[in-house]
Design a protein around this motif. Sequence first.
Motif, PDB file in Angstrom:
ATOM      1  N   ALA A  64       0.827  -1.209   0.000  1.00  0.00           N
ATOM      2  CA  ALA A  64       0.000   0.000   0.000  1.00  0.00           C
ATOM      3  C   ALA A  64       0.859   1.256   0.000  1.00  0.00           C
ATOM      4  CB  ALA A  64      -0.933  -0.013   1.209  1.00  0.00           C
ATOM      5  N   ALA A  65       1.914   1.271   0.813  1.00  0.00           N
ATOM      6  CA  ALA A  65       2.770   2.455   0.921  1.00  0.00           C
ATOM      7  C   ALA A  65       3.486   2.754  -0.381  1.00  0.00           C
ATOM      8  CB  ALA A  65       3.787   2.265   2.044  1.00  0.00           C
ATOM      9  N   SER A  66       3.707   1.735  -1.210  1.00  0.00           N
ATOM     10  CA  SER A  66       4.394   1.941  -2.471  1.00  0.00           C
ATOM     11  C   SER A  66       3.620   2.889  -3.388  1.00  0.00           C
ATOM     12  CB  SER A  66       4.622   0.595  -3.170  1.00  0.00           C
ATOM     13  OG  SER A  66       5.400   0.745  -4.328  1.00  0.00           O
ATOM     14  N   ASP A  67       2.294   2.940  -3.238  1.00  0.00           N
ATOM     15  CA  ASP A  67       1.504   3.879  -4.036  1.00  0.00           C
ATOM     16  C   ASP A  67       1.823   5.327  -3.671  1.00  0.00           C
ATOM     17  OD1 ASP A  67       0.193   1.985  -5.587  1.00  0.00           O
ATOM     18  OD2 ASP A  67      -1.441   1.751  -4.153  1.00  0.00           O
ATOM     19  N   LEU A  68       2.146   5.581  -2.406  1.00  0.00           N
ATOM     20  CA  LEU A  68       2.558   6.931  -2.014  1.00  0.00           C
ATOM     21  C   LEU A  68       3.885   7.288  -2.667  1.00  0.00           C
ATOM     22  CD1 LEU A  68       1.699   6.977   1.811  1.00  0.00           C
ATOM     23  CD2 LEU A  68       0.348   7.917  -0.077  1.00  0.00           C
TER      24      LEU A  68
ATOM     25  N   ARG B 280      10.529  -2.849   0.171  1.00  0.00           N
ATOM     26  CA  ARG B 280      10.876  -1.531   0.717  1.00  0.00           C
ATOM     27  C   ARG B 280      10.400  -0.456  -0.267  1.00  0.00           C
ATOM     28  NH1 ARG B 280      14.557  -2.027   4.936  1.00  0.00           N
ATOM     29  NH2 ARG B 280      15.165   0.147   4.718  1.00  0.00           N
ATOM     30  N   PRO B 281       9.227   0.121  -0.022  1.00  0.00           N
ATOM     31  CA  PRO B 281       8.714   1.152  -0.927  1.00  0.00           C
ATOM     32  C   PRO B 281       9.731   2.270  -1.120  1.00  0.00           C
ATOM     33  CG  PRO B 281       7.069   0.549   0.709  1.00  0.00           C
ATOM     34  CD  PRO B 281       8.344  -0.109   1.134  1.00  0.00           C
TER      35      PRO B 281
ATOM     36  N   ALA C 294       5.190   8.577 -13.560  1.00  0.00           N
ATOM     37  CA  ALA C 294       5.700   7.537 -12.669  1.00  0.00           C
ATOM     38  C   ALA C 294       4.564   6.658 -12.177  1.00  0.00           C
ATOM     39  CB  ALA C 294       6.430   8.151 -11.477  1.00  0.00           C
ATOM     40  N   LEU C 295       4.928   5.452 -11.769  1.00  0.00           N
ATOM     41  CA  LEU C 295       4.035   4.543 -11.049  1.00  0.00           C
ATOM     42  C   LEU C 295       4.893   3.502 -10.355  1.00  0.00           C
ATOM     43  CD1 LEU C 295       4.398   2.173 -13.235  1.00  0.00           C
ATOM     44  CD2 LEU C 295       2.124   2.792 -14.039  1.00  0.00           C
ATOM     45  N   ASP C 296       4.263   2.696  -9.499  1.00  0.00           N
ATOM     46  CA  ASP C 296       5.008   1.596  -8.900  1.00  0.00           C
ATOM     47  C   ASP C 296       4.654   0.307  -9.626  1.00  0.00           C
ATOM     48  OD1 ASP C 296       2.406   1.332  -7.753  1.00  0.00           O
ATOM     49  OD2 ASP C 296       3.249   0.160  -6.116  1.00  0.00           O
ATOM     50  N   ILE C 297       5.616  -0.613  -9.687  1.00  0.00           N
ATOM     51  CA  ILE C 297       5.445  -1.850 -10.435  1.00  0.00           C
ATOM     52  C   ILE C 297       4.829  -2.892  -9.508  1.00  0.00           C
ATOM     53  CG2 ILE C 297       6.586  -3.635 -11.793  1.00  0.00           C
ATOM     54  CD1 ILE C 297       8.863  -1.585 -12.265  1.00  0.00           C
ATOM     55  N   SER C 298       3.557  -3.178  -9.718  1.00  0.00           N
ATOM     56  CA  SER C 298       2.860  -4.156  -8.895  1.00  0.00           C
ATOM     57  C   SER C 298       2.326  -5.329  -9.713  1.00  0.00           C
ATOM     58  CB  SER C 298       1.706  -3.492  -8.133  1.00  0.00           C
ATOM     59  OG  SER C 298       0.813  -2.854  -9.024  1.00  0.00           O
TER      60      SER C 298
ATOM     61  N   CYS D  43      10.233 -13.165 -15.414  1.00  0.00           N
ATOM     62  CA  CYS D  43       9.739 -12.657 -14.127  1.00  0.00           C
ATOM     63  C   CYS D  43       9.831 -11.137 -14.075  1.00  0.00           C
ATOM     64  CB  CYS D  43      10.542 -13.257 -12.977  1.00  0.00           C
ATOM     65  SG  CYS D  43      10.098 -14.946 -12.554  1.00  0.00           S
ATOM     66  N   ALA D  44      10.924 -10.583 -14.569  1.00  0.00           N
ATOM     67  CA  ALA D  44      11.115  -9.141 -14.534  1.00  0.00           C
ATOM     68  C   ALA D  44      10.111  -8.414 -15.415  1.00  0.00           C
ATOM     69  CB  ALA D  44      12.538  -8.795 -14.959  1.00  0.00           C
ATOM     70  N   LEU D  45       9.761  -9.012 -16.547  1.00  0.00           N
ATOM     71  CA  LEU D  45       8.859  -8.356 -17.495  1.00  0.00           C
ATOM     72  C   LEU D  45       7.394  -8.524 -17.110  1.00  0.00           C
ATOM     73  CD1 LEU D  45      10.568  -9.360 -20.857  1.00  0.00           C
ATOM     74  CD2 LEU D  45      10.595  -7.098 -19.791  1.00  0.00           C
ATOM     75  N   GLY D  46       7.033  -9.691 -16.596  1.00  0.00           N
ATOM     76  CA  GLY D  46       5.625  -9.967 -16.363  1.00  0.00           C
ATOM     77  C   GLY D  46       5.241 -10.271 -14.939  1.00  0.00           C
ATOM     78  N   GLY D  47       6.227 -10.503 -14.059  1.00  0.00           N
ATOM     79  CA  GLY D  47       5.913 -10.832 -12.684  1.00  0.00           C
ATOM     80  C   GLY D  47       5.499  -9.606 -11.886  1.00  0.00           C
ATOM     81  N   GLY D  48       4.674  -9.804 -10.909  1.00  0.00           N
ATOM     82  CA  GLY D  48       4.210  -8.693 -10.087  1.00  0.00           C
ATOM     83  C   GLY D  48       4.972  -8.572  -8.786  1.00  0.00           C
ATOM     84  N   ASP D  49       4.529  -7.625  -7.968  1.00  0.00           N
ATOM     85  CA  ASP D  49       4.984  -7.456  -6.586  1.00  0.00           C
ATOM     86  C   ASP D  49       6.400  -6.928  -6.442  1.00  0.00           C
ATOM     87  OD1 ASP D  49       2.530  -8.399  -5.647  1.00  0.00           O
ATOM     88  OD2 ASP D  49       3.214 -10.480  -5.675  1.00  0.00           O
ATOM     89  N   ASP D  50       6.933  -6.253  -7.451  1.00  0.00           N
ATOM     90  CA  ASP D  50       8.253  -5.639  -7.282  1.00  0.00           C
ATOM     91  C   ASP D  50       8.192  -4.438  -6.343  1.00  0.00           C
ATOM     92  OD1 ASP D  50      10.265  -7.048  -8.807  1.00  0.00           O
ATOM     93  OD2 ASP D  50       9.185  -6.454 -10.600  1.00  0.00           O
ATOM     94  N   TYR D  51       7.158  -3.625  -6.471  1.00  0.00           N
ATOM     95  CA  TYR D  51       6.986  -2.406  -5.670  1.00  0.00           C
ATOM     96  C   TYR D  51       8.219  -1.501  -5.743  1.00  0.00           C
ATOM     97  CZ  TYR D  51       2.991  -5.067  -4.229  1.00  0.00           C
ATOM     98  OH  TYR D  51       1.839  -5.806  -4.257  1.00  0.00           O
ATOM     99  N   LEU D  52       8.785  -1.431  -6.945  1.00  0.00           N
ATOM    100  CA  LEU D  52       9.805  -0.441  -7.281  1.00  0.00           C
ATOM    101  C   LEU D  52       9.167   0.552  -8.245  1.00  0.00           C
ATOM    102  CD1 LEU D  52      12.898  -2.752  -7.889  1.00  0.00           C
ATOM    103  CD2 LEU D  52      12.339  -1.485  -5.817  1.00  0.00           C
TER     104      LEU D  52
END
Length: 321
Positions: free
Chosen positions: A72-76, A193-194, A209-213, A256-265
């Motif tokens: 959730a914090a990654s969206d901030l 770590r957001p 910008a956006l976060d990668i989820s 994984c890098a191209l299509g996987g989720g949950d990186d939150y970078l």
Amino acid sequence: MGEFELIRRYFAAAACAQAAPGVALGIGDDCALLEVPAGERLAISTDTMVAGVHFPAPCDPFLLGQRALAAAASDLAAMGATPLGFTLALTLPAADPAWLAAFARGLDHKARECGLALIGGDTTRGPLCISLSVFGRVPAGLALCRNGARPGDLLCVGGPLGDAAGALELVLDRRQAPAEVASPLLARYWSPRPQLSLGVALRGRASAALDISDGLLADCGHIASASGVALCIERRRVPLSVPLRRLLGEEAALACALGGGDDYLLAFTLPPRFLAALQAEWPLRVIGRVEAGTGVHLLDDAGREVAPPVGGYQHFGSPRD
């Protein structure tokens, strides 16, 4: 144990629920009250995690508390917002004291790491589901949005991608790996770590910008669509960690890098004049460029477009092409 005793014992008493800057009134009334300085805007985002969809059940509740709030914090971070507080809506099949104590510890750990205060929420009975709303502040006119990318901008990411998607093989016991490989990957999955400080540094610099989820390709598609441009990603420049390469091999790691989720970078577009100053402080990587056109295009070493090995995650319908 009743609802209000549960809240008092496990959440209201946590360190993250005590007085904090920007919180005029926290847990205890019908609403929390936040203070936003003149000239700033309130940034708000809500994130929900469901057992069996976003995390395996059962799992370690201490780690789950960290993972839920970090997502959730990654969206901030994606908006360049300074964190203020968050609310927790927790649906539980039962009020298990050991589970609640561990979950609350994990939540508190991540909240203090992110500078977020717990300011309220709700609890109810039902299948395990965690909903978090996060609140932050950002100077007027400086929020990072998805619609500002322009041809000539660089496409950048905040670090190596795919670790969390690769770690899922370990989380679900589909693979085994030595500790030097498994530990960093599992940390990326359970305790992201957001990139909150990077988000603030991108104010007035990044054009979008956006976060990668949901995966790099799918999420970059949101920038391309909102900005009315094409994003060209150079396959050889997508950053991969050594542990991920060791676990899966080069091609599977790239998938994984191209299509996987949950990186939150963070993924962001940047006018070239800002690159050197940011690279001096942050381990960001340039992975492509913005051009006139539409959509997201994956390029091989010769600059030719190639089909992506995998699409991003969607809850409804088929994966994004």
